[in-house]
Design a protein around this motif. Structure first.
Motif, PDB file in Angstrom:
ATOM      1  N   GLU A  73       0.826  -1.202   0.000  1.00 53.65           N
ATOM      2  CA  GLU A  73       0.000   0.000   0.000  1.00 53.65           C
ATOM      3  C   GLU A  73       0.867   1.261   0.000  1.00 53.65           C
ATOM      4  OE1 GLU A  73      -3.310   2.577   0.130  1.00 53.65           O
ATOM      5  OE2 GLU A  73      -2.907   0.591  -0.647  1.00 53.65           O
ATOM      6  N   TYR A  74       1.946   1.242   0.761  1.00 53.09           N
ATOM      7  CA  TYR A  74       2.858   2.389   0.753  1.00 53.09           C
ATOM      8  C   TYR A  74       3.420   2.603  -0.652  1.00 53.09           C
ATOM      9  CZ  TYR A  74       3.539   4.046   5.569  1.00 53.09           C
ATOM     10  OH  TYR A  74       3.394   4.659   6.778  1.00 53.09           O
ATOM     11  N   LEU A  75       3.767   1.526  -1.330  1.00 55.74           N
ATOM     12  CA  LEU A  75       4.313   1.656  -2.683  1.00 55.74           C
ATOM     13  C   LEU A  75       3.289   2.244  -3.641  1.00 55.74           C
ATOM     14  CD1 LEU A  75       6.319  -1.674  -2.969  1.00 55.74           C
ATOM     15  CD2 LEU A  75       7.253   0.642  -2.957  1.00 55.74           C
ATOM     16  N   ARG A  76       2.027   1.924  -3.424  1.00 56.33           N
ATOM     17  CA  ARG A  76       0.965   2.499  -4.256  1.00 56.33           C
ATOM     18  C   ARG A  76       0.899   4.018  -4.080  1.00 56.33           C
ATOM     19  NH1 ARG A  76      -4.243   0.516  -5.124  1.00 56.33           N
ATOM     20  NH2 ARG A  76      -4.949   1.721  -3.334  1.00 56.33           N
ATOM     21  N   ASN A  77       1.236   4.488  -2.883  1.00 47.78           N
ATOM     22  CA  ASN A  77       1.107   5.909  -2.585  1.00 47.78           C
ATOM     23  C   ASN A  77       2.413   6.684  -2.717  1.00 47.78           C
ATOM     24  OD1 ASN A  77      -1.764   6.493  -1.497  1.00 47.78           O
ATOM     25  ND2 ASN A  77      -1.204   4.590  -0.499  1.00 47.78           N
ATOM     26  N   TYR A  78       3.523   6.054  -2.352  1.00 53.43           N
ATOM     27  CA  TYR A  78       4.793   6.766  -2.316  1.00 53.43           C
ATOM     28  C   TYR A  78       5.881   6.041  -3.086  1.00 53.43           C
ATOM     29  CZ  TYR A  78       2.234   8.657   1.664  1.00 53.43           C
ATOM     30  OH  TYR A  78       1.262   9.196   2.455  1.00 53.43           O
ATOM     31  N   GLY A  79       5.513   5.405  -4.174  1.00 57.03           N
ATOM     32  CA  GLY A  79       6.471   4.628  -4.958  1.00 57.03           C
ATOM     33  C   GLY A  79       7.482   5.485  -5.681  1.00 57.03           C
ATOM     34  N   ALA A  80       8.252   4.834  -6.542  1.00 54.54           N
ATOM     35  CA  ALA A  80       9.387   5.503  -7.166  1.00 54.54           C
ATOM     36  C   ALA A  80       8.975   6.613  -8.134  1.00 54.54           C
ATOM     37  CB  ALA A  80      10.250   4.474  -7.892  1.00 54.54           C
ATOM     38  N   THR A  81       7.806   6.481  -8.754  1.00 54.42           N
ATOM     39  CA  THR A  81       7.400   7.477  -9.741  1.00 54.42           C
ATOM     40  C   THR A  81       6.745   8.678  -9.062  1.00 54.42           C
ATOM     41  OG1 THR A  81       7.043   5.752 -11.381  1.00 54.42           O
ATOM     42  CG2 THR A  81       6.029   7.875 -11.813  1.00 54.42           C
ATOM     43  N   VAL A  82       7.186   9.868  -9.385  1.00 51.31           N
ATOM     44  CA  VAL A  82       6.559  11.081  -8.861  1.00 51.31           C
ATOM     45  C   VAL A  82       5.963  11.851 -10.024  1.00 51.31           C
ATOM     46  CG1 VAL A  82       8.185  11.235  -6.937  1.00 51.31           C
ATOM     47  CG2 VAL A  82       8.665  12.467  -9.047  1.00 51.31           C
ATOM     48  N   GLU A  83       4.969  12.654  -9.715  1.00 44.88           N
ATOM     49  CA  GLU A  83       4.344  13.457 -10.757  1.00 44.88           C
ATOM     50  C   GLU A  83       5.294  14.599 -11.136  1.00 44.88           C
ATOM     51  OE1 GLU A  83       0.483  14.789  -9.705  1.00 44.88           O
ATOM     52  OE2 GLU A  83      -0.300  12.784  -9.288  1.00 44.88           O
ATOM     53  N   PHE A  84       5.644  14.647 -12.406  1.00 46.78           N
ATOM     54  CA  PHE A  84       6.577  15.674 -12.857  1.00 46.78           C
ATOM     55  C   PHE A  84       6.359  15.894 -14.342  1.00 46.78           C
ATOM     56  CE2 PHE A  84      10.576  17.393 -14.370  1.00 46.78           C
ATOM     57  CZ  PHE A  84      10.892  18.319 -13.383  1.00 46.78           C
ATOM     58  N   LYS A  85       6.157  17.137 -14.734  1.00 45.44           N
ATOM     59  CA  LYS A  85       5.924  17.470 -16.128  1.00 45.44           C
ATOM     60  C   LYS A  85       7.193  18.050 -16.741  1.00 45.44           C
ATOM     61  CE  LYS A  85       2.635  19.748 -19.216  1.00 45.44           C
ATOM     62  NZ  LYS A  85       1.401  20.555 -19.296  1.00 45.44           N
ATOM     63  N   ILE A  86       7.674  17.417 -17.788  1.00 40.45           N
ATOM     64  CA  ILE A  86       8.900  17.855 -18.450  1.00 40.45           C
ATOM     65  C   ILE A  86       8.608  19.054 -19.349  1.00 40.45           C
ATOM     66  CG2 ILE A  86      10.735  17.189 -20.053  1.00 40.45           C
ATOM     67  CD1 ILE A  86      10.308  14.301 -19.110  1.00 40.45           C
ATOM     68  N   ASN A  87       9.445  20.076 -19.224  1.00 37.43           N
ATOM     69  CA  ASN A  87       9.334  21.271 -20.057  1.00 37.43           C
ATOM     70  C   ASN A  87      10.490  21.239 -21.065  1.00 37.43           C
ATOM     71  OD1 ASN A  87       9.388  23.865 -21.177  1.00 37.43           O
ATOM     72  ND2 ASN A  87       8.619  24.811 -19.305  1.00 37.43           N
ATOM     73  N   HIS A  88      10.161  21.060 -22.331  1.00 41.46           N
ATOM     74  CA  HIS A  88      11.191  20.899 -23.372  1.00 41.46           C
ATOM     75  C   HIS A  88      11.888  22.214 -23.738  1.00 41.46           C
ATOM     76  CE1 HIS A  88      10.224  16.675 -24.065  1.00 41.46           C
ATOM     77  NE2 HIS A  88       8.955  17.029 -23.932  1.00 41.46           N
ATOM     78  N   ASP A  89      11.429  23.314 -23.145  1.00 38.38           N
ATOM     79  CA  ASP A  89      12.074  24.601 -23.393  1.00 38.38           C
ATOM     80  C   ASP A  89      13.130  24.926 -22.328  1.00 38.38           C
ATOM     81  OD1 ASP A  89      10.499  25.135 -25.658  1.00 38.38           O
ATOM     82  OD2 ASP A  89       8.861  25.899 -24.409  1.00 38.38           O
ATOM     83  N   LEU A  90      13.234  24.082 -21.302  1.00 41.13           N
ATOM     84  CA  LEU A  90      14.173  24.328 -20.210  1.00 41.13           C
ATOM     85  C   LEU A  90      15.307  23.313 -20.239  1.00 41.13           C
ATOM     86  CD1 LEU A  90      11.671  25.051 -17.269  1.00 41.13           C
ATOM     87  CD2 LEU A  90      12.832  26.711 -18.750  1.00 41.13           C
ATOM     88  N   ASP A  91      16.398  23.666 -19.569  1.00 42.98           N
ATOM     89  CA  ASP A  91      17.573  22.806 -19.516  1.00 42.98           C
ATOM     90  C   ASP A  91      17.226  21.465 -18.864  1.00 42.98           C
ATOM     91  OD1 ASP A  91      20.686  22.663 -19.606  1.00 42.98           O
ATOM     92  OD2 ASP A  91      20.134  22.039 -17.577  1.00 42.98           O
ATOM     93  N   TYR A  92      17.562  20.374 -19.538  1.00 44.36           N
ATOM     94  CA  TYR A  92      17.182  19.049 -19.043  1.00 44.36           C
ATOM     95  C   TYR A  92      17.938  18.663 -17.768  1.00 44.36           C
ATOM     96  CZ  TYR A  92      14.731  18.358 -23.461  1.00 44.36           C
ATOM     97  OH  TYR A  92      13.867  18.471 -24.530  1.00 44.36           O
TER      98      TYR A  92
END
Length: 226
Positions: A73-92
């Motif tokens: 259940e913890y992995l369902r809530n706090y797993g490795a993937t985080v919400e993050f939107k990539i901006n292709h106009d900014l330095d990677y």
């Protein structure tokens, strides 16, 4: 903390039974985190949950089964993937740093998770090889990590630098990044009072890792070209 526990294998439970299961898991998580899984008995869990031991056994066969369900259940809530939107106009590279910052802050805002998984890892490494671990390992293996933002950013850095780096290697770079952050978080957060007293080092200082790890990855990538 109330675990909002609704796994597929319990989807047909009545609302009353599911509510009771949530209570039992929440109380078990509290005592596992503060007392350790090895030092906790089913009697301890029943007592803190305010139920008879036979009632607890109507839901779970042993404490290991409960610990694994809590970890899932913890992995369902706090797993490795985080919400993050990539901006292709900014330095990677800066965006990879920003992703890591978001990732670390997730741990800092959920310190109980780090403390629990530290107890979980210790118990199952030293005390138990429960049959339920097969179920847990399958869930870990089946997690979809292909759309992870960090891996995508690393791939974009390779493309920008015209580096021909294998996708599997990019995945390994991500997991190395992930485990470095998680490993330090587990060590520091679990014993934070000791680190503060002895070294004046707090969990927030983990963020120092970000430029070290990210710049290390970016500078190392060219040596892994095909």
């Amino acid at each position: 903390m109330t675990l909002l526990y609704e796994p597929e294998r319990f989807k047909d439970e009545s609302r009353t039974k599911r509510s009771k299961r949530q209570l039992l898991l929440t109380k078990a998580e509290e005592i596992f985190r503060t007392q350790g899984i090895a030092s906790t008995s089913m009697i301890d869990i029943a007592k803190i949950a305010g139920v008879e031991r036979r009632t607890l056994y109507n839901y779970y066969n042993n404490k290991e089964e409960m610990a694994i369900d809590i970890q899932i259940e913890y992995l369902r809530n706090y797993g490795a993937t985080v919400e993050f939107k990539i901006n292709h106009d900014l330095d990677y590279t800066k965006q990879l740093e920003s992703y890591c910052d978001t990732y670390i802050k997730r741990f800092l805002n959920n310190k109980n998770y780090i403390i629990f998984i530290t107890q979980f890892d210790y118990h199952f490494r030293h005390f138990s090889m429960d049959d339920n671990l097969d179920r847990y390992h399958k869930i870990m293996k089946d997690r979809n990590m292909t759309n992870n933002p960090a891996m995508e950013i690393i791939a974009l850095i390779c493309k920008q630098k015209e580096l021909n780096v294998d996708d599997q290697l990019i995945r390994k770079f991500f997991f190395t990044l992930h485990h470095c952050i998680l490993g330090v978080a587990q060590r520091v957060i679990f014993r934070e009072s000791v680190f503060i007293e002895e070294q004046d080092y707090s969990s927030e200082d983990i963020q120092i890792l970000i430029p070290i790890l990210v710049n290390g990855i970016v500078s190392t990538l060219p040596s892994y070209q095909k």
